[in-house]
Design an enzyme around this catalytic site. Structure first.
Site, PDB file in Angstrom:
ATOM      1  N   SER A   1       6.168  -1.772  -2.132  1.00  0.00           N
ATOM      2  CA  SER A   1       6.238  -2.671  -3.304  1.00  0.00           C
ATOM      3  C   SER A   1       5.258  -2.230  -4.393  1.00  0.00           C
ATOM      4  CB  SER A   1       5.997  -4.122  -2.883  1.00  0.00           C
ATOM      5  OG  SER A   1       4.936  -4.271  -1.970  1.00  0.00           O
TER       6      SER A   1
ATOM      7  N   GLY B   1       0.850  -1.199   0.000  1.00  0.00           N
ATOM      8  CA  GLY B   1       0.000   0.000   0.000  1.00  0.00           C
ATOM      9  C   GLY B   1       0.879   1.241   0.000  1.00  0.00           C
ATOM     10  N   LEU B   2       0.257   2.372  -0.089  1.00  0.00           N
ATOM     11  CA  LEU B   2       1.003   3.633  -0.119  1.00  0.00           C
ATOM     12  C   LEU B   2       1.713   3.894   1.203  1.00  0.00           C
ATOM     13  CD1 LEU B   2      -1.703   5.840  -1.864  1.00  0.00           C
ATOM     14  CD2 LEU B   2       0.448   5.055  -2.892  1.00  0.00           C
TER      15      LEU B   2
ATOM     16  N   GLY C   1      -0.788   2.362   6.669  1.00  0.00           N
ATOM     17  CA  GLY C   1      -1.033   1.593   7.884  1.00  0.00           C
ATOM     18  C   GLY C   1      -0.469   0.181   7.808  1.00  0.00           C
TER      19      GLY C   1
END
Length: 646
Positions: free
Chosen positions: A89, A15-16, A20
């Protein structure tokens, strides 16, 4: 299976920045550790501070960052850890490359789906602010692309931090469901003797005839180093029991099986809450003859039995034995036993059956004759001829009878040693990628090896004084083969073996294979140079004063001449109705003619046989040609009695 049990795997959170991922990874890690699982966190920032500190943030560096992280994760996974990877990733291709390292069901891509605006509001590390100010380049979501997963295994929303426990539970429940789905099992067979091979047959039939998908692994303290299938676990220390749904300890001795179970459990002490169902298999009665049980019972029936029974596995073992008795109402026990002998490793469990085995066949008659390809010395074409006969599928042949065993996905070892051991002989073998000297030896298996080992001799007294018990062993063995396969049995036979067969049977058919003597001598010279001029069964036909190194052609010619004389002495007492004399050159030119003559001889003996020829038209004859000097030496030997030993 208990809720939220997790097998070792990789949970790859993508995720960005600020989505989280690390928060979720740390929460899961704490929970799993509390539950007794071995887990670890591979955090992108921590890795870049250490092992990946030489990498930048351009596309090439990001690819290498993911590759290294995946390899590290794989090492932890192999040691039985649940690995939590927290890494942006950004590229799908790189995430798929990471997934490809792991077996099916061991890699879970978790997309932490948090809107970029929320990520930017959090901006705990101030990275978004730097990226917006052009102080930081190649930042995912700003000036570098982030390719969101299209079909992730799990999606969780990261915008609400109060949802972390709920999201963690969702992740574990989904992974648990996928890992412990009844349609996907991971099984270890511990012990690859008769019992293990029988259980392997059961699981493979269960795989092919039901909806279940079973990933099977095998370990055996003795055989694993020689098993060529990649699913063989060589070292006991590499077995992590919480990787498996079921472990079957396959051996007759229950106390030994219990000891192995305790050893496995102690080896994995502290390794996690998930323990597989470890069950004892105390018999080798299952075979594919019984696979119709899968039409009467679905896969869940057996899974439930294994889950609900105790270590002794009483119900399943009794079920298999009962099914075995049903199919054996009309099968001779010892014929079935021979079949098991062929298909399974001995594992030193059946030695005491020898006397019963011999007694059973002492007064039985073979249902079909032996077909012996008789030769004077090797290199005359016997291998080509026996393989050709076996390809016609109306004759039995040792390698063909072992084919179902050799071609199983996991290859055991002791084929030849099994038979030598069974008849109290010594045997050595070497391994080479699962193919052994012993396995090759079974293709040449003979009555002579049962009775005399390798003590080949041209002295008739050796054979006239054969031990009657040894002879009966060999006779029982061959009758067992023939009456099990219900076909004539092909074998190669030296002159010595012809003599032995004549003591055992009165209906053996001999194909007397000859070869052009000049070509044969050249082939023997090559054989002696390659291996040794003192091979058992060859050097018995030469006097000590003849040295191979001084005159190889003379040496080879003398051995061939005396071997032919010895063979003809033995064959002379056999009725011509049981002999077919043919040269290798004639056979290669027209193999169909030989087939027709064999069928004719068998029909004369009263046997019904399919005489439709399905073989090839011809074989290529050896291109070896003898020159004038060689021809002169061979002619001198064959025309001069001074070289005769008989």
């Amino acid at each position: 299976m208990r809720e939220n049990q997790i097998l070792p795997c990789v949970i790859w959170l993508t995720g960005l920045s600020g989505a989280g991922k690390t928060t979720m990874a740390n929460f899961l890690h704490a929970y799993l550790e509390h539950q007794g699982h071995k887990s670890c966190v591979l955090d992108g920032d921590e890795l870049r501070a250490g092992v990946n500190k030489d990498l930048g943030f351009d596309d090439v560096s990001r690819k290498e960052n993911i590759r290294r992280t995946a390899e590290i994760a794989f090492l932890f996974y192999k040691k039985g850890f649940i690995v939590l990877v927290s890494l942006i990733s950004p590229f799908r291709e790189d995430r798929e490359a990471a997934r490809s390292l792991f077996p099916s069901g061991a890699f879970f891509e978790v997309f932490v789906d948090t809107d970029i605006n929320i990520c930017e509001q959090r901006d705990v590390k101030g990275l978004y602010k730097k990226a917006r100010s052009n102080l930081l380049t190649f930042f995912s979501g700003i000036d570098s692309v982030y390719e969101a997963p299209q079909t992730p295994d799990i999606i969780i929303e990261g915008h609400n931090e109060d949802m972390i426990p709920t999201n963690a539970n969702k992740v574990l429940q989904i992974i648990n469901k996928k890992q412990f789905n009844a349609n996907s099992l991971k099984v270890l067979i511990y012990g690859y003797g008769w019992n293990g091979k029988s259980m392997l047959e059961f699981l493979e039939d269960m795989n092919s005839l039901s909806k279940v998908s079973i990933e099977i692994y095998v370990h055996d303290e003795h055989f694993s180093p020689f098993i060529k299938d990649k699913r063989a676990i060589f070292n006991k220390e590499d077995i992590h029991i919480n990787n498996f749904n079921f472990i079957f300890i396959c051996m007759n001795n229950q106390s030994r099986a219990m000891s192995i179970k305790d050893s496995l459990l102690s080896q994995e002490a502290g390794g996690g809450v998930h323990l597989p169902a470890i069950r004892h298999i105390d018999n080798y009665f299952y075979s594919s003859k019984m696979k119709d049980i899968f039409t009467r019972h679905n896969e869940q029936y057996f899974i439930d039995i294994w889950n609900n029974d105790t270590f002794e596995n009483t119900y399943f073992n009794a079920f298999i034995k009962n099914e075995y008795e049903k199919i054996n109402d009309n099968i001779e026990y010892y014929e079935y036993y021979i079949n098991k002998l062929l298909k399974h490793t001995l594992n030193n469990e059946m030695e005491n059956q020898e006397e019963n085995f011999i007694a059973h066949y002492t007064y039985q008659k073979n249902k079909y004759p032996m077909i012996c390809v008789s030769y004077a010395l090797g290199r005359c074409g016997t291998t080509v001829m026996t393989q050709w006969l076996s390809s016609l599928e109306i004759f039995g042949y040792f390698p063909n009878m072992l084919a179902s065993y050799i071609n199983t996905p996991i290859v055991g070892l002791k084929n030849y040693q099994l038979m030598k051991h069974f008849f109290s002989q010594q045997s050595c073998f070497e391994s080479h990628f699962g193919v052994t000297q012993g396995m090759t030896g079974i293709m040449e298996f003979s009555a002579l090896s049962l009775i005399l080992g390798n003590r080949l001799t041209s002295d008739f007294s050796t054979y006239k004084n054969m031990n009657s018990l040894q002879l009966q062993k060999a006779k029982s063995f061959y009758i067992g083969f023939i009456n099990t396969i219900h076909k004539p049995l092909i074998t190669k036979s030296s002159a010595q073996e012809v003599y032995i067969f004549e003591q055992m049977f009165d209906d053996t058919l001999y194909i007397v294979l000859e070869r052009d003597i000049y070509t044969h001598v050249l082939a023997l010279v090559h054989l002696y140079k390659t291996l040794s001029p003192h091979l058992p069964g060859y050097s018995t036909y030469i006097t000590p004063n003849i040295c191979f190194e001084n005159n190889p052609v003379l040496y080879a010619a003398i051995t061939l001449k005396n071997a032919i004389i010895f063979r003809d002495m033995i064959l002379s007492s056999i009725d011509n109705a049981r002999k077919i004399i043919i040269s290798y050159e004639e056979f290669c030119t027209n193999p169909c003619r030989l087939f027709e003559e064999i069928c004719h001889k068998l029909k004369e003996q009263g046997h019904r046989i399919d005489d439709s020829y399905k073989g090839i038209d011809h074989f290529t004859v050896s291109p070896r040609k003898a020159d004038g000097d060689i021809i002169a030496i061979v002619d001198e030997v064959f025309s001069n009695e001074k070289y005769n030993l008989f």
